[in-house]
Write an enzyme that holds these catalytic residues in place. Sequence first.
Site, PDB file in Angstrom:
ATOM      1  N   LYS A   1       0.805  -1.042   0.126  1.00  0.00           N
ATOM      2  CA  LYS A   1      -0.161   0.232  -0.256  1.00  0.00           C
ATOM      3  C   LYS A   1       0.917   1.605   0.116  1.00  0.00           C
ATOM      4  CE  LYS A   1      -2.011   2.354   2.946  1.00  0.00           C
ATOM      5  NZ  LYS A   1      -1.118   3.505   2.480  1.00  0.00           N
TER       6      LYS A   1
ATOM      7  N   GLY B   1       6.962   4.979   8.447  1.00  0.00           N
ATOM      8  CA  GLY B   1       5.979   5.683   8.263  1.00  0.00           C
ATOM      9  C   GLY B   1       5.947   6.735   9.378  1.00  0.00           C
ATOM     10  N   SER B   2       5.176   6.891  10.706  1.00  0.00           N
ATOM     11  CA  SER B   2       5.331   7.762  11.241  1.00  0.00           C
ATOM     12  C   SER B   2       5.568   6.376  12.434  1.00  0.00           C
ATOM     13  CB  SER B   2       4.115   8.667  11.782  1.00  0.00           C
ATOM     14  OG  SER B   2       2.658   7.915  11.494  1.00  0.00           O
ATOM     15  N   THR B   3       6.475   7.654  13.835  1.00  0.00           N
ATOM     16  CA  THR B   3       6.121   6.189  15.004  1.00  0.00           C
ATOM     17  C   THR B   3       4.984   6.314  15.827  1.00  0.00           C
ATOM     18  OG1 THR B   3       8.154   7.273  15.533  1.00  0.00           O
ATOM     19  CG2 THR B   3       7.147   5.842  17.427  1.00  0.00           C
TER      20      THR B   3
ATOM     21  N   GLY C   1       3.352   3.331  13.321  1.00  0.00           N
ATOM     22  CA  GLY C   1       4.431   2.464  14.138  1.00  0.00           C
ATOM     23  C   GLY C   1       3.642   1.464  15.672  1.00  0.00           C
TER      24      GLY C   1
ATOM     25  N   GLU D   1      10.012   0.574  10.379  1.00  0.00           N
ATOM     26  CA  GLU D   1      10.760   1.988   9.900  1.00  0.00           C
ATOM     27  C   GLU D   1      10.291   3.406  10.380  1.00  0.00           C
ATOM     28  OE1 GLU D   1      12.518   4.801   8.849  1.00  0.00           O
ATOM     29  OE2 GLU D   1      12.657   4.211   6.594  1.00  0.00           O
TER      30      GLU D   1
ATOM     31  N   CYS E   1      13.553  10.130   6.407  1.00  0.00           N
ATOM     32  CA  CYS E   1      13.141   9.546   8.323  1.00  0.00           C
ATOM     33  C   CYS E   1      14.678  10.074   8.248  1.00  0.00           C
ATOM     34  CB  CYS E   1      12.927   8.076   8.494  1.00  0.00           C
ATOM     35  SG  CYS E   1      13.491   7.265   7.019  1.00  0.00           S
TER      36      CYS E   1
ATOM     37  N   GLU F   1       9.992  14.837  15.781  1.00  0.00           N
ATOM     38  CA  GLU F   1      10.690  14.626  14.321  1.00  0.00           C
ATOM     39  C   GLU F   1       9.454  16.096  13.466  1.00  0.00           C
ATOM     40  OE1 GLU F   1       9.227  11.431  11.832  1.00  0.00           O
ATOM     41  OE2 GLU F   1      11.182  10.957  11.289  1.00  0.00           O
TER      42      GLU F   1
HETATM   43  P1  NAI Z   1       1.725   7.862   8.836  1.00  0.00           P
HETATM   44  O1  NAI Z   1       2.635   7.322   9.690  1.00  0.00           O
HETATM   45  O2  NAI Z   1       0.645   8.438   9.031  1.00  0.00           O
HETATM   46  O3  NAI Z   1       1.767   7.666   6.939  1.00  0.00           O
HETATM   47  C1  NAI Z   1       3.134   6.497   6.507  1.00  0.00           C
HETATM   48  C2  NAI Z   1       2.033   5.154   5.664  1.00  0.00           C
HETATM   49  O4  NAI Z   1       0.606   4.700   6.527  1.00  0.00           O
HETATM   50  C3  NAI Z   1       0.651   5.726   4.573  1.00  0.00           C
HETATM   51  O5  NAI Z   1       0.430   4.962   3.568  1.00  0.00           O
HETATM   52  C4  NAI Z   1      -0.425   6.058   5.695  1.00  0.00           C
HETATM   53  O6  NAI Z   1      -1.734   6.049   4.696  1.00  0.00           O
HETATM   54  C5  NAI Z   1      -0.237   4.584   6.536  1.00  0.00           C
HETATM   55  N1  NAI Z   1      -1.643   4.171   7.199  1.00  0.00           N
HETATM   56  C6  NAI Z   1      -1.665   5.356   8.127  1.00  0.00           C
HETATM   57  N2  NAI Z   1      -2.407   5.037   9.102  1.00  0.00           N
HETATM   58  C7  NAI Z   1      -2.522   3.556   9.027  1.00  0.00           C
HETATM   59  C8  NAI Z   1      -3.233   2.328  10.109  1.00  0.00           C
HETATM   60  N3  NAI Z   1      -3.509   3.490  11.301  1.00  0.00           N
HETATM   61  N4  NAI Z   1      -2.783   1.800  10.201  1.00  0.00           N
HETATM   62  C9  NAI Z   1      -1.728   0.920   8.999  1.00  0.00           C
HETATM   63  N5  NAI Z   1      -1.812   2.106   7.950  1.00  0.00           N
HETATM   64  C10 NAI Z   1      -1.429   3.216   8.301  1.00  0.00           C
HETATM   65  O7  NAI Z   1       2.724   9.317   8.650  1.00  0.00           O
HETATM   66  P2  NAI Z   1       1.982  10.988   8.224  1.00  0.00           P
HETATM   67  O8  NAI Z   1       0.535  10.917   8.417  1.00  0.00           O
HETATM   68  O9  NAI Z   1       1.899  10.893   6.730  1.00  0.00           O
HETATM   69  O10 NAI Z   1       2.833  11.811   8.213  1.00  0.00           O
HETATM   70  C11 NAI Z   1       2.988  11.760  10.196  1.00  0.00           C
HETATM   71  C12 NAI Z   1       4.443  12.080  10.567  1.00  0.00           C
HETATM   72  O11 NAI Z   1       5.524  11.086   9.905  1.00  0.00           O
HETATM   73  C13 NAI Z   1       5.588  13.123   9.583  1.00  0.00           C
HETATM   74  O12 NAI Z   1       5.062  14.641   9.728  1.00  0.00           O
HETATM   75  C14 NAI Z   1       6.582  12.456   9.741  1.00  0.00           C
HETATM   76  O13 NAI Z   1       7.198  13.449  10.825  1.00  0.00           O
HETATM   77  C15 NAI Z   1       6.759  10.928   9.923  1.00  0.00           C
HETATM   78  N6  NAI Z   1       7.227  10.192   8.595  1.00  0.00           N
HETATM   79  C16 NAI Z   1       7.668   9.668   9.313  1.00  0.00           C
HETATM   80  C17 NAI Z   1       8.248   9.038   7.652  1.00  0.00           C
HETATM   81  C18 NAI Z   1       9.381   7.480   7.666  1.00  0.00           C
HETATM   82  O14 NAI Z   1       9.945   7.821   6.570  1.00  0.00           O
HETATM   83  N7  NAI Z   1       9.947   7.284   8.968  1.00  0.00           N
HETATM   84  C19 NAI Z   1       7.620   9.192   6.134  1.00  0.00           C
HETATM   85  C20 NAI Z   1       6.501   9.467   6.213  1.00  0.00           C
HETATM   86  C21 NAI Z   1       5.604  10.363   8.059  1.00  0.00           C
END
Ligand code: NAI
Length: 506
Positions: free
Chosen positions: A211, A263-265, A268, A285, A319, A417
Amino acid sequence: MTTATRGTGQQGGQQGGPQAVLTPLSFSGEGSWAYDPAPERVRPTIRGRYGLFIGGEFVDPAGGKWFASVNPATDETICEVGEAGEADVDRAVKAARDALPGWRAMPAKERGKLLYRVARRLQERARELAVLETMDGGKPIRESRDVDIPLAAAHFFYHAGWADKLRFAFAGRTPEPVGVCGQIIPWNFPLLMAAWKVAPALACGNTVVLKPAETTPLTALVLGEICREVGIPAGVVNIVTGAGATGAAIVNHPGIDKIAFTGSTDVGKLIARSVAGTKKKLTLELGGKSPNIIFEDASIDQAIEGIIQGIYFNQGHVCCAGSRLFVQESVLPEVVAKLEHRLTSLRVGDPLDKNTDVGAINSKAQLATIEKYLDAGRGEGARLHEVNGSALPERGNWCRPCFFTGVQPSHRIAREEIFGPVLAVMSFRTPDEAITRANNTPYGLAAGVWTDKGSKIFEIASRLKAGVVWLNTYNKFDPASPFGGFKESGFGREGGMHGLRAYVRV
Ligand code: NAI
Ligand code: MG
């Protein structure tokens, strides 16, 4: 005239006042910094709508819902993509399950060939993919063209090589695929993260349900197309688009054997809780607040370039961004002056322009987050250096690169972050203090060290609690080198021989 003042080569810490060598730069006037526009002219063919890629074909979402993928640099809708609900995820997991026995039974050498073909096809379609990545996510074309797409192809090449050599990676043991892998990725490196997830999974004989993030689904869908083009059997790679609910449906599906998430902590942690007590394997990660440490004996000009690259070139949407800068006190004024000087020459704007350094912020929501932190930094008493004067486009999401000085370790901008082009600059006196302060974070993804002393490099690197430590460079990636974090930055490694471990049972 201005160019002559740059690239003055090695600058010793103390010699010379920085003011003496730095001439202010400007975009508005003539001078060497006013470049003509250099737009990328290739436009990929984009369909009006993309369905979900399930069982080797694009299908409409069962619930009949679609959502727009927007270009964050123009606020224009690029196209619509399907919103996958539970029924669609179920269908994708079944397709992956059905494809598993055939894929496992295929001679490993043949699997390797197919991965190799994906890599070649990514290279052949590189220009189109780079433009699409930039349109969908806002990153400068220079980044998508020179970093994202080539690295994505490199990842498939690398894992093509492993496919028939897995027994050498796990000496004396027989690696078996885990099964059906649910993979959820973010929006900062859309195709590259897809490659990081899909290539090792397939090399190890697994099938996947991937996804992409809701703001950047397009290159992953093209990857699905490419998998079909090169003859990867139907159902081995399935791509479902949607937001958090779609991700949660994958995480909670009983037919999934392994979850890989970047994605976000916060999300995670949520996933870790959902998966606890099930048989699902998990790798995470997550975020970071990575330190960059400059010692007084470093080549300061070189360090400045590394810092710029580490936090500004992808709008800070990285990240492992070097978002905390620790500078040895004696060179702090020089570093701050040179950083300001370099910031004035960064070009912010149209991501499709080949001269752009800093593109669009990925979404309105992310821009709001960054602005919240800019307010928090000012509110807590840090000093914001906003020296970049780029004229910003009228539409779209923009944040000029900037940094804070006068930052205390307790400030939110030093702890949390931000995921934007915002740097927190702090100082230290001794190596011990640098290490203590750098490690004083719940995260542990990456770190950078800048010094000319080899002995210091090894001492410091071994004491930093970070998954990756870059020495006199930053944000350098290679598929052969494992990437991943400590502490709240997650667990598991991606890339290299270590990365294979997540996709096998031994
Ligand atoms: P997010 O963690 O919500 O999004 C990452 C992925 O997870 C997306 O594909 C999203 O659709 C999916 N997702 C969201 N909620 C989910 C759930 N409950 N179960 C399974 N999958 C889910 O990150 P978001 O809201 O886009 O960004 C928020 C903050 O996260 C950013 O400001 C940044 O600080 C951090 N972030 C860190 C990343 C990294 O590479 N470590 C990448 C993106 C964001
Ligand atoms: Mg988009």
